[in-house]
Motif scaffolding. Structure first.
Motif, PDB file in Angstrom:
ATOM      1  N   UNK A   1       0.778  -1.231   0.000  1.00 21.61           N
ATOM      2  CA  UNK A   1       0.000   0.000   0.000  1.00 21.61           C
ATOM      3  C   UNK A   1       0.809   1.280   0.000  1.00 21.61           C
ATOM      4  N   UNK A   2       2.129   1.167  -0.027  1.00 21.46           N
ATOM      5  CA  UNK A   2       3.008   2.348  -0.010  1.00 21.46           C
ATOM      6  C   UNK A   2       3.719   2.457  -1.354  1.00 21.46           C
ATOM      7  N   UNK A   3       3.737   3.667  -1.920  1.00 22.86           N
ATOM      8  CA  UNK A   3       4.398   3.892  -3.203  1.00 22.86           C
ATOM      9  C   UNK A   3       5.834   4.341  -2.988  1.00 22.86           C
ATOM     10  N   UNK A   4       6.752   3.663  -3.666  1.00 20.37           N
ATOM     11  CA  UNK A   4       8.172   4.007  -3.614  1.00 20.37           C
ATOM     12  C   UNK A   4       8.604   4.444  -5.010  1.00 20.37           C
ATOM     13  N   UNK A   5       9.248   5.605  -5.079  1.00 15.38           N
ATOM     14  CA  UNK A   5       9.643   6.174  -6.361  1.00 15.38           C
ATOM     15  C   UNK A   5      11.056   6.727  -6.288  1.00 15.38           C
ATOM     16  N   UNK A   6      11.617   6.990  -7.468  1.00 17.31           N
ATOM     17  CA  UNK A   6      12.926   7.640  -7.506  1.00 17.31           C
ATOM     18  C   UNK A   6      12.783   9.151  -7.655  1.00 17.31           C
ATOM     19  N   UNK A   7      11.533   9.642  -7.796  1.00 19.40           N
ATOM     20  CA  UNK A   7      11.300  11.064  -8.023  1.00 19.40           C
ATOM     21  C   UNK A   7      10.010  11.472  -7.316  1.00 19.40           C
ATOM     22  N   UNK A   8      10.117  12.477  -6.435  1.00 22.49           N
ATOM     23  CA  UNK A   8       8.962  12.941  -5.673  1.00 22.49           C
ATOM     24  C   UNK A   8       8.948  14.466  -5.633  1.00 22.49           C
ATOM     25  N   UNK A   9       7.759  15.077  -5.575  1.00 26.53           N
ATOM     26  CA  UNK A   9       7.699  16.541  -5.513  1.00 26.53           C
ATOM     27  C   UNK A   9       8.259  17.079  -4.202  1.00 26.53           C
ATOM     28  N   UNK A  10       8.848  18.265  -4.279  1.00 28.98           N
ATOM     29  CA  UNK A  10       9.350  18.944  -3.081  1.00 28.98           C
ATOM     30  C   UNK A  10       8.159  19.458  -2.287  1.00 28.98           C
ATOM     31  N   UNK A  11       8.074  19.071  -1.020  1.00 36.12           N
ATOM     32  CA  UNK A  11       6.991  19.516  -0.150  1.00 36.12           C
ATOM     33  C   UNK A  11       7.595  20.051   1.143  1.00 36.12           C
TER      34      UNK A  11
END
Length: 210
Positions: A146-156
């Motif tokens: 249920x958790x998404x793992x990515x190499x690119x995420x938006x800056x928050x």
């Protein structure tokens, strides 16, 4: 005539020595300005004074890629471009990230529920498998439990991230970091905390058919 040539040569030599000293002084001055440009503010250091007392923690400023290119000697394990944080490396090296919301870094540990997968993750040892695994985390990422793992995420801003960074023959680390400031030049200040350092990953290179 000979005496005049000697005096001229000595004057030129002294002049070049002076120029070299001036260049060295300018380089030192430029390095000092660069360090000041890259350094987090005193305000941020004060705000995270308690965190910085702990081992394996720190504050760093991350420049946008278009600005970062002006500082070629800086390591680029994590980059920012177009409002996104990226850990996509060249070759078989790769990274995977997820966010855990506004959890303070002081409360993040290996026991955090969202750290379980990243903490136990075992990177492939074969080059072909590593490259395939690298591709699986981009662009949409991979959903696990249920958790998404990515190499690119938006800056928050004020958001905490978990990052597993795998660099074959160099390092393998699990880090928590938090975006604590976003400045007008597009740079961001990150507070970070090393959660675990793994043995250096070894990659078996694919054999090229002759």
């Amino acid at each position: 005539m000979f005496f005049t040539l000697q005096v001229t040569a000595l004057a030129q030599s002294a002049s070049r020595e002076d120029l070299q000293k001036q260049l060295e002084a300018k380089r030192a001055e430029l390095q000092k300005l660069e360090d000041q440009f890259l350094a987090p503010s005193d305000e941020d250091r004060t705000a995270f004074a308690e965190l910085l007392k702990q081992p394996d923690t720190g504050l760093i400023r991350l420049l946008p890629r278009e600005v970062y290119d002006q500082f070629p000697n800086k390591p680029a394990k994590l980059t920012i471009h177009g409002g996104y944080l990226s850990v996509g490396f060249a070759g078989a090296d790769y990274g995977l990230m997820t966010t855990i919301g506004q959890v303070p870094l002081e409360e993040v540990s290996l026991e955090h529920p969202l750290a379980a997968f990243l903490a136990s993750y075992k990177p492939p040892n074969e080059e072909a498998d590593a490259r395939l695994e690298h591709r699986s985390f981009r662009p949409a990422g991979k959903i696990i439990d249920g958790v998404t793992y990515q190499e690119r995420l938006p800056v928050q801003l004020n958001t905490t991230y978990l990052l597993r960074s795998i660099n074959y023959e160099e390092s393998d680390v699990l880090v928590a970091f938090r975006v604590v400031r976003r400045d007008s030049d597009g740079s961001v200040v990150l507070a970070w905390k090393l959660l675990k350092k793994y043995p250096k990953p070894v990659l078996t290179r694919s054999q090229v058919a002759s």
